[in-house]
Design a protein around this motif. Structure first.
Motif, PDB file in Angstrom:
ATOM      1  N   LYS A 154      75.851 -27.844   5.365  1.00 47.12           N
ATOM      2  CA  LYS A 154      75.323 -27.695   6.491  1.00 47.12           C
ATOM      3  C   LYS A 154      75.774 -26.385   7.872  1.00 47.12           C
ATOM      4  CE  LYS A 154      73.362 -31.730   6.045  1.00 47.12           C
ATOM      5  NZ  LYS A 154      73.723 -31.592   4.252  1.00 47.12           N
ATOM      6  N   GLN A 155      76.103 -25.506   7.893  1.00 43.79           N
ATOM      7  CA  GLN A 155      76.327 -24.267   8.164  1.00 43.79           C
ATOM      8  C   GLN A 155      75.254 -23.551   7.830  1.00 43.79           C
ATOM      9  OE1 GLN A 155      79.612 -23.824   9.433  1.00 43.79           O
ATOM     10  NE2 GLN A 155      79.758 -25.989   8.096  1.00 43.79           N
ATOM     11  N   LEU A 156      74.963 -22.865   9.136  1.00 43.01           N
ATOM     12  CA  LEU A 156      74.292 -21.965  10.069  1.00 43.01           C
ATOM     13  C   LEU A 156      74.126 -20.858   8.515  1.00 43.01           C
ATOM     14  CD1 LEU A 156      71.482 -21.343  11.472  1.00 43.01           C
ATOM     15  CD2 LEU A 156      73.235 -20.178  13.322  1.00 43.01           C
ATOM     16  N   LEU A 157      72.912 -20.092   7.992  1.00 39.93           N
ATOM     17  CA  LEU A 157      72.502 -18.795   7.254  1.00 39.93           C
ATOM     18  C   LEU A 157      72.004 -17.644   8.066  1.00 39.93           C
ATOM     19  CD1 LEU A 157      71.269 -21.103   3.945  1.00 39.93           C
ATOM     20  CD2 LEU A 157      73.652 -20.164   4.767  1.00 39.93           C
ATOM     21  N   TRP A 158      70.995 -18.598   8.495  1.00 42.44           N
ATOM     22  CA  TRP A 158      70.065 -17.115   9.504  1.00 42.44           C
ATOM     23  C   TRP A 158      69.918 -17.768  10.714  1.00 42.44           C
ATOM     24  CZ3 TRP A 158      65.087 -16.278  10.536  1.00 42.44           C
ATOM     25  CH2 TRP A 158      64.798 -14.869  10.903  1.00 42.44           C
ATOM     26  N   ARG A 159      69.568 -16.960  11.581  1.00 44.58           N
ATOM     27  CA  ARG A 159      69.058 -16.566  12.696  1.00 44.58           C
ATOM     28  C   ARG A 159      68.092 -16.530  12.925  1.00 44.58           C
ATOM     29  NH1 ARG A 159      71.913 -19.494  17.691  1.00 44.58           N
ATOM     30  NH2 ARG A 159      71.342 -21.740  16.543  1.00 44.58           N
ATOM     31  N   GLY A 160      66.710 -15.811  13.793  1.00 42.70           N
ATOM     32  CA  GLY A 160      66.327 -15.077  14.210  1.00 42.70           C
ATOM     33  C   GLY A 160      65.653 -15.716  15.546  1.00 42.70           C
ATOM     34  N   SER A 161      65.473 -14.833  16.233  1.00 44.73           N
ATOM     35  CA  SER A 161      64.990 -15.030  17.954  1.00 44.73           C
ATOM     36  C   SER A 161      64.363 -13.846  18.239  1.00 44.73           C
ATOM     37  CB  SER A 161      66.289 -15.370  18.358  1.00 44.73           C
ATOM     38  OG  SER A 161      67.055 -14.617  18.858  1.00 44.73           O
ATOM     39  N   SER A 162      63.376 -14.502  19.405  1.00 42.26           N
ATOM     40  CA  SER A 162      62.189 -13.758  19.823  1.00 42.26           C
ATOM     41  C   SER A 162      62.480 -14.268  21.273  1.00 42.26           C
ATOM     42  CB  SER A 162      61.468 -13.234  19.619  1.00 42.26           C
ATOM     43  OG  SER A 162      60.021 -12.908  20.358  1.00 42.26           O
ATOM     44  N   LYS A 163      62.650 -12.891  22.593  1.00 38.91           N
ATOM     45  CA  LYS A 163      62.918 -13.773  23.725  1.00 38.91           C
ATOM     46  C   LYS A 163      61.340 -12.971  25.015  1.00 38.91           C
ATOM     47  CE  LYS A 163      67.230 -14.718  25.420  1.00 38.91           C
ATOM     48  NZ  LYS A 163      68.545 -14.577  25.679  1.00 38.91           N
ATOM     49  N   ARG A 164      60.046 -13.179  24.598  1.00 36.54           N
ATOM     50  CA  ARG A 164      59.036 -12.431  24.909  1.00 36.54           C
ATOM     51  C   ARG A 164      58.707 -13.519  26.538  1.00 36.54           C
ATOM     52  NH1 ARG A 164      54.522 -13.185  21.377  1.00 36.54           N
ATOM     53  NH2 ARG A 164      53.676 -11.462  21.938  1.00 36.54           N
ATOM     54  N   ASN A 165      58.046 -12.548  27.070  1.00 33.69           N
ATOM     55  CA  ASN A 165      57.162 -12.185  28.830  1.00 33.69           C
ATOM     56  C   ASN A 165      56.208 -13.933  28.579  1.00 33.69           C
ATOM     57  OD1 ASN A 165      58.686 -10.286  29.368  1.00 33.69           O
ATOM     58  ND2 ASN A 165      57.215  -9.453  30.414  1.00 33.69           N
ATOM     59  N   GLN A 166      56.203 -14.883  28.955  1.00 30.06           N
ATOM     60  CA  GLN A 166      55.100 -16.109  28.806  1.00 30.06           C
ATOM     61  C   GLN A 166      54.277 -15.292  29.590  1.00 30.06           C
ATOM     62  OE1 GLN A 166      55.457 -19.328  27.379  1.00 30.06           O
ATOM     63  NE2 GLN A 166      53.323 -19.011  27.777  1.00 30.06           N
ATOM     64  N   PRO A 167      52.656 -14.933  28.445  1.00 31.06           N
ATOM     65  CA  PRO A 167      51.455 -14.544  29.838  1.00 31.06           C
ATOM     66  C   PRO A 167      50.886 -16.694  29.871  1.00 31.06           C
ATOM     67  CG  PRO A 167      51.324 -14.685  27.170  1.00 31.06           C
ATOM     68  CD  PRO A 167      52.283 -15.313  27.300  1.00 31.06           C
ATOM     69  N   ARG A 168      49.641 -15.412  30.416  1.00 31.04           N
ATOM     70  CA  ARG A 168      49.201 -17.156  30.660  1.00 31.04           C
ATOM     71  C   ARG A 168      48.020 -17.505  29.743  1.00 31.04           C
ATOM     72  NH1 ARG A 168      47.794 -18.962  36.238  1.00 31.04           N
ATOM     73  NH2 ARG A 168      45.062 -19.923  35.422  1.00 31.04           N
ATOM     74  N   LEU A 169      48.113 -18.335  28.923  1.00 33.34           N
ATOM     75  CA  LEU A 169      48.335 -18.869  28.092  1.00 33.34           C
ATOM     76  C   LEU A 169      46.811 -20.517  28.374  1.00 33.34           C
ATOM     77  CD1 LEU A 169      51.345 -19.058  25.607  1.00 33.34           C
ATOM     78  CD2 LEU A 169      48.975 -17.705  26.396  1.00 33.34           C
ATOM     79  N   GLU A 170      45.537 -20.219  28.562  1.00 40.37           N
ATOM     80  CA  GLU A 170      44.842 -21.046  29.652  1.00 40.37           C
ATOM     81  C   GLU A 170      44.325 -21.798  28.023  1.00 40.37           C
ATOM     82  OE1 GLU A 170      41.817 -18.584  31.547  1.00 40.37           O
ATOM     83  OE2 GLU A 170      43.642 -18.290  32.796  1.00 40.37           O
ATOM     84  N   THR A 171      44.114 -21.789  26.956  1.00 42.94           N
ATOM     85  CA  THR A 171      43.518 -22.625  25.884  1.00 42.94           C
ATOM     86  C   THR A 171      44.006 -22.906  24.887  1.00 42.94           C
ATOM     87  OG1 THR A 171      42.803 -20.486  23.933  1.00 42.94           O
ATOM     88  CG2 THR A 171      41.299 -21.367  26.495  1.00 42.94           C
ATOM     89  N   PRO A 172      44.144 -23.752  23.655  1.00 41.57           N
ATOM     90  CA  PRO A 172      45.433 -24.499  22.794  1.00 41.57           C
ATOM     91  C   PRO A 172      45.112 -22.925  21.824  1.00 41.57           C
ATOM     92  CG  PRO A 172      43.447 -25.921  23.142  1.00 41.57           C
ATOM     93  CD  PRO A 172      43.195 -25.333  24.206  1.00 41.57           C
ATOM     94  N   GLU A 173      44.212 -22.613  21.582  1.00 41.56           N
ATOM     95  CA  GLU A 173      44.035 -21.589  20.742  1.00 41.56           C
ATOM     96  C   GLU A 173      44.822 -20.693  21.061  1.00 41.56           C
ATOM     97  OE1 GLU A 173      42.827 -19.231  17.349  1.00 41.56           O
ATOM     98  OE2 GLU A 173      43.055 -21.361  17.793  1.00 41.56           O
ATOM     99  N   GLU A 174      44.558 -20.225  22.769  1.00 46.21           N
ATOM    100  CA  GLU A 174      45.601 -19.077  22.926  1.00 46.21           C
ATOM    101  C   GLU A 174      47.100 -18.917  22.667  1.00 46.21           C
ATOM    102  OE1 GLU A 174      42.596 -17.085  26.119  1.00 46.21           O
ATOM    103  OE2 GLU A 174      44.716 -18.725  27.407  1.00 46.21           O
ATOM    104  N   ARG A 175      47.680 -20.542  22.859  1.00 45.48           N
ATOM    105  CA  ARG A 175      48.665 -20.747  22.828  1.00 45.48           C
ATOM    106  C   ARG A 175      49.260 -20.853  21.223  1.00 45.48           C
ATOM    107  NH1 ARG A 175      46.592 -24.355  26.459  1.00 45.48           N
ATOM    108  NH2 ARG A 175      48.098 -24.565  28.124  1.00 45.48           N
ATOM    109  N   ARG A 176      48.507 -21.159  20.157  1.00 46.69           N
ATOM    110  CA  ARG A 176      47.867 -21.179  19.207  1.00 46.69           C
ATOM    111  C   ARG A 176      48.388 -20.023  18.562  1.00 46.69           C
ATOM    112  NH1 ARG A 176      46.200 -20.353  13.928  1.00 46.69           N
ATOM    113  NH2 ARG A 176      44.373 -19.415  15.219  1.00 46.69           N
ATOM    114  N   LEU A 177      47.842 -18.509  18.904  1.00 44.17           N
ATOM    115  CA  LEU A 177      48.039 -17.579  18.691  1.00 44.17           C
ATOM    116  C   LEU A 177      49.736 -16.876  18.988  1.00 44.17           C
ATOM    117  CD1 LEU A 177      44.476 -16.446  19.063  1.00 44.17           C
ATOM    118  CD2 LEU A 177      45.680 -16.751  16.686  1.00 44.17           C
ATOM    119  N   PHE A 178      49.758 -17.014  20.287  1.00 43.80           N
ATOM    120  CA  PHE A 178      50.954 -16.771  20.946  1.00 43.80           C
ATOM    121  C   PHE A 178      52.045 -17.055  19.763  1.00 43.80           C
ATOM    122  CE2 PHE A 178      54.766 -17.556  23.838  1.00 43.80           C
ATOM    123  CZ  PHE A 178      54.761 -16.212  24.001  1.00 43.80           C
TER     124      PHE A 178
END
Length: 198
Positions: A154-178
């Motif tokens: 139950k120990q952490l093996l690997w961690r990946g992270s990303s910090k991004r500017n949140q764009p204006r996402l108006e549709t479910p498809e735009e959110r899915r692709l982001f």
């Protein structure tokens, strides 16, 4: 060529500029990873922002994106943690940020700066100076963290992270692709030392 290979190729091209940080246990044999199972989904906190982040729709998007990336690597999704090489979970964050850019006074960029206030500067018809240009911008920073955990310890093996500017996402498809683009960029770094053909 299978459809998911085409999608993966397109996403990898798009996510080339996504910032990613990783950390991992250097003693673990990542070549032995062949299967994975999901840990219970993160639960929202009491605040409004947590409830906004941790909802069924966002969970489905993150899970589907991770499953797609792992499936493309040949990793098998299993139901039982006892049968999995690694366990997977994720964390989301959204933070309000303020950015202040100081472009300096008129003489630091006179002649080539795309100045929108130059009508009041020397050489533009009015004989007085303006103060420095300070541009203030408010935006939201979106954080996605993907964790891989050893099912035995139950120990952490690997961690990946990303910090991004949140764009204006108006549709479910735009959110899915982001989400897909962000997940693909993070998991491009797994396993450690993986070489991705360009």
């Amino acid at each position: 060529m299978k459809w998911w290979l085409i999608v993966a190729s397109v996403v990898l091209v798009g996510c080339a500029g996504v910032p990613v940080d990783t950390d991992y246990n250097t003693d673990y044999d990542y070549a032995a990873v062949s299967s994975y199972a999901w840990l219970p989904r993160p639960e929202p906190g009491d605040d409004v922002k947590s409830a906004e982040l941790y909802n069924d729709l966002s969970h489905q998007r993150v899970k589907a994106a991770v499953d797609q990336q792992f499936r493309a690597r040949g990793y098998e999704l299993v139901d039982s943690a006892d049968d999995a090489s690694v366990l997977v979970t994720y964390h989301l964050g959204l933070e309000d940020k303020t950015r202040i850019d100081d472009f300096g006074s008129w003489y630091t960029h006179f002649g080539y700066y795309p100045c929108y206030h130059c009508v009041g500067r020397p050489g533009f018809g009015t004989p007085y100076f303006h103060d420095d240009d300070l541009w203030v911008r408010q935006y939201q920073e979106n954080t996605l963290i993907i964790d891989l955990v050893d099912p035995k310890t139950k120990q952490l093996l690997w961690r990946g992270s990303s910090k991004r500017n949140q764009p204006r996402l108006e549709t479910p498809e735009e959110r899915r692709l982001f989400v897909l683009e962000t997940v693909a960029a993070i998991l491009e770094q797994f396993p450690p030392g993986r070489q991705v053909s360009k």
